[in-house]
Design a protein around this motif. Structure first.
Motif, short mmCIF file in Angstrom:
data_model
loop_
_atom_site.label_atom_id
_atom_site.label_comp_id
_atom_site.label_asym_id
_atom_site.label_seq_id
_atom_site.Cartn_x
_atom_site.Cartn_y
_atom_site.Cartn_z
N UNK A 11 0.85 -1.27 0.03
CA UNK A 11 -0.01 -0.02 0.00
C UNK A 11 1.06 1.37 -0.11
N UNK A 12 2.06 1.29 0.75
CA UNK A 12 2.65 2.42 0.86
C UNK A 12 3.66 2.56 -0.53
N UNK A 13 4.11 1.65 -0.93
CA UNK A 13 4.79 1.64 -2.32
C UNK A 13 4.07 2.05 -3.38
N UNK A 14 2.76 1.63 -3.60
CA UNK A 14 1.78 2.23 -4.42
C UNK A 14 1.72 3.73 -4.50
N UNK A 15 1.93 4.31 -3.27
CA UNK A 15 1.76 5.78 -3.20
C UNK A 15 2.84 6.59 -3.86
N UNK A 16 4.17 6.05 -3.96
CA UNK A 16 5.18 6.59 -4.51
C UNK A 16 5.31 6.53 -6.06
N UNK A 17 5.00 7.50 -6.42
CA UNK A 17 5.13 7.70 -8.32
C UNK A 17 6.13 8.20 -8.82
N UNK A 18 7.12 8.64 -7.96
CA UNK A 18 8.20 9.28 -8.49
C UNK A 18 8.83 10.31 -7.62
N UNK A 19 9.95 11.04 -7.86
CA UNK A 19 10.37 11.97 -6.93
C UNK A 19 9.48 12.96 -6.41
N UNK A 20 9.77 13.21 -5.23
CA UNK A 20 9.11 14.22 -4.35
C UNK A 20 8.92 15.58 -4.87
N UNK A 21 7.92 15.99 -5.53
CA UNK A 21 7.75 17.45 -6.21
C UNK A 21 8.50 17.36 -7.18
N UNK B 33 15.36 16.67 0.45
CA UNK B 33 13.68 16.12 0.77
C UNK B 33 13.47 14.98 -0.36
N UNK B 34 13.90 15.16 -1.55
CA UNK B 34 13.66 14.12 -2.45
C UNK B 34 14.44 13.03 -2.26
N UNK B 35 15.54 13.29 -1.68
CA UNK B 35 16.83 12.19 -1.49
C UNK B 35 16.13 11.41 -0.34
N UNK B 36 15.69 11.98 0.79
CA UNK B 36 14.98 11.30 1.99
C UNK B 36 13.80 10.19 1.42
N UNK B 37 12.93 10.82 0.70
CA UNK B 37 11.69 10.12 0.42
C UNK B 37 12.23 8.76 -0.63
N UNK B 38 13.46 9.13 -1.48
CA UNK B 38 13.69 8.10 -2.37
C UNK B 38 14.21 6.88 -1.46
#
Length: 427
Positions: free
Chosen positions: A162-172, A184-189
């Motif tokens: 469920x969590x991975x389905x939310x990640x559709x690419x780099x943050x913002x 921030x992008x590096x953190x979420x990646x």
């Protein structure tokens, strides 16, 4: 302004709650969007570029007090404004108008779910509990999955998915000025990759190979170059006994990495390939028909392209064949460099693609070539008569020169016999 979302609240919400009255989705993973009942509230306002950049920044640092000087330095580090604070005040005014419009569009003016306030010299974008920020749900769901692993692995697997389905690419994702977004992008990646490989580990422990393949297939859209991910995919195929698909994917992967990144297969990939070949050799269930089917070449005309390791093996085979048949074998090399002598130009990939296409169509089906590095390609040519090497060289040199002239680069073609009778030939 209403209270903010508490940690864990978003996890308890069902998916259908996002479509209830006055519940707004803020999408940040893969780009920025604000949606109400499935409809974007900012898509039609793409012309407000600087306002939307400010909105990105303030959402990233939502519910925090921010000094105007900090906002200016981080968002517009190279802009030489006469009065930067005045520029910021103008953008803040426009953003407040935008927020007012989109809040009104949801019909929730009585309980606004987003407000841009200023107090004691600070700006603060207040985002209330009516908003569901995907990045928050993403991290909370992963934390919940990690806490659940010991008690219920099946539930943890479901939460990770469920969590991975939310990640559709780099943050913002998208163009922004300044470097404020990169950390921030590096953190979420990092969070995404850690959760992805933890899920793959749980699936492997459960021997859920089909789910591993499905999970990797989805992740390839996000991380197409990650070798560790491809190795998980290859291992799942072999664990299922689908060695043919594993060989096909290995061949695709090595060509893809060489074409996109100009890199050779890693030691881990080469080791996997050797184990895969050994597994095929040791199998007692593979009959001659299946072996022929897996080894037979396709019906395409032209030369055969392979990786360097395979090229090296073919050279050894052709040398031995030449000693037996007397047919000469030549090793050729094309070297490409810029007119200034530089070996790494912006057009390197374009030139490589054109040379690859030229070789595939100009050489015979029995000939072989492989890219040695980003600027050099090796050729393996077997001839009936050693005198024919000049004809082959002149033909290739003419077509190579056409590419070099068009792309404004230098190209050098030379042949060296793999048997010692003939000296070096340069074109």
């Amino acid at each position: 302004m209403e209270e903010r979302t508490q940690p864990g609240d978003a996890i308890c919400e069902t998916d259908t709650s996002l479509h209830n009255a006055c519940v707004v989705e803020i999408i940040t993973l893969g780009g920025l969007d604000i949606r109400f009942r499935g409809k974007s509230l900012i898509e039609s306002r793409s012309g407000l570029r600087r306002v939307l950049e400010l909105l990105k920044y303030l959402i990233a640092f939502r519910n925090r007090r921010l000094l105007p000087e900090v906002i200016i330095d981080e968002m517009w580090p190279s802009c030489d404004f006469v009065d930067p604070k005045s520029v910021l005040r103008t953008q803040v005014f426009r953003l407040r108008c935008l927020i007012k419009d989109i809040v009104a569009e949801t019909g929730c003016q009585d309980t606004p779910w987003m407000e841009l306030n200023s107090t004691n010299g600070f700006y603060i974008l207040e985002v209330g509990s009516r908003c569901r920020v995907d990045a928050d749900i993403f991290e909370e769901t992963i934390a919940y999955a990690e806490a659940t692993e010991q008690e219920d692995v099946s539930a943890a697997i479901s939460l990770y998915k469920k969590a991975l389905a939310l990640y559709q690419g780099a943050y913002m994702a998208g163009h922004v000025r300044g470097d404020w977004l990169t950390p921030i992008q590096n953190h979420y990646h990092r969070v995404y990759m850690r959760a992805l490989f933890r899920l793959l580990e749980l699936l492997r422990n459960a021997n859920a190979y089909h789910e591993i393949i499905e999970t990797c297939g989805k992740a390839f859209w996000i991380e197409p170059h990650d070798e560790a991910l491809h190795l998980c995919f290859l291992q799942a195929l072999t664990d299922m006994g689908d060695t043919k698909s594993a060989l096909s994917h290995y061949s695709y992967l090595t060509s893809f990495l060489e074409r996109e990144l100009g890199v050779k297969p890693s030691a881990a990939l080469r080791a996997f390939y050797r184990k895969l070949q050994q597994r095929i050799d040791e199998s007692h269930e593979t009959d001659l028909v299946l072996i022929k089917k897996s080894l037979i070449d396709d019906e395409r005309a032209g030369a055969y392209r392979c990786d360097v390791d395979h090229f090296r093996s073919l050279c050894q085979v052709e040398i031995r064949r030449s000693l037996r048949t007397g047919k000469p074998v030549f090793l050729g090399m094309i070297t490409v460099s810029g007119l200034d002598g530089s070996r790494n130009g912006k057009q390197a990939q374009t030139v490589a693609d054109r040379i690859t296409h030229m070789l595939s169509s100009s050489l015979r089906k029995g000939d072989v070539f492989a890219w040695w590095n980003q600027n050099q390609v090796l050729l393996l040519i077997t001839l009936q008569d050693r005198k024919n090497v000049n004809k082959v060289g002149q033909r290739l040199h003419a077509r190579l020169q056409e590419i070099a002239d068009k792309e404004n680069v230098r190209a050098r073609l030379e042949f060296q016999p793999l048997t010692p009778e003939i000296s070096l030939l340069v074109y």
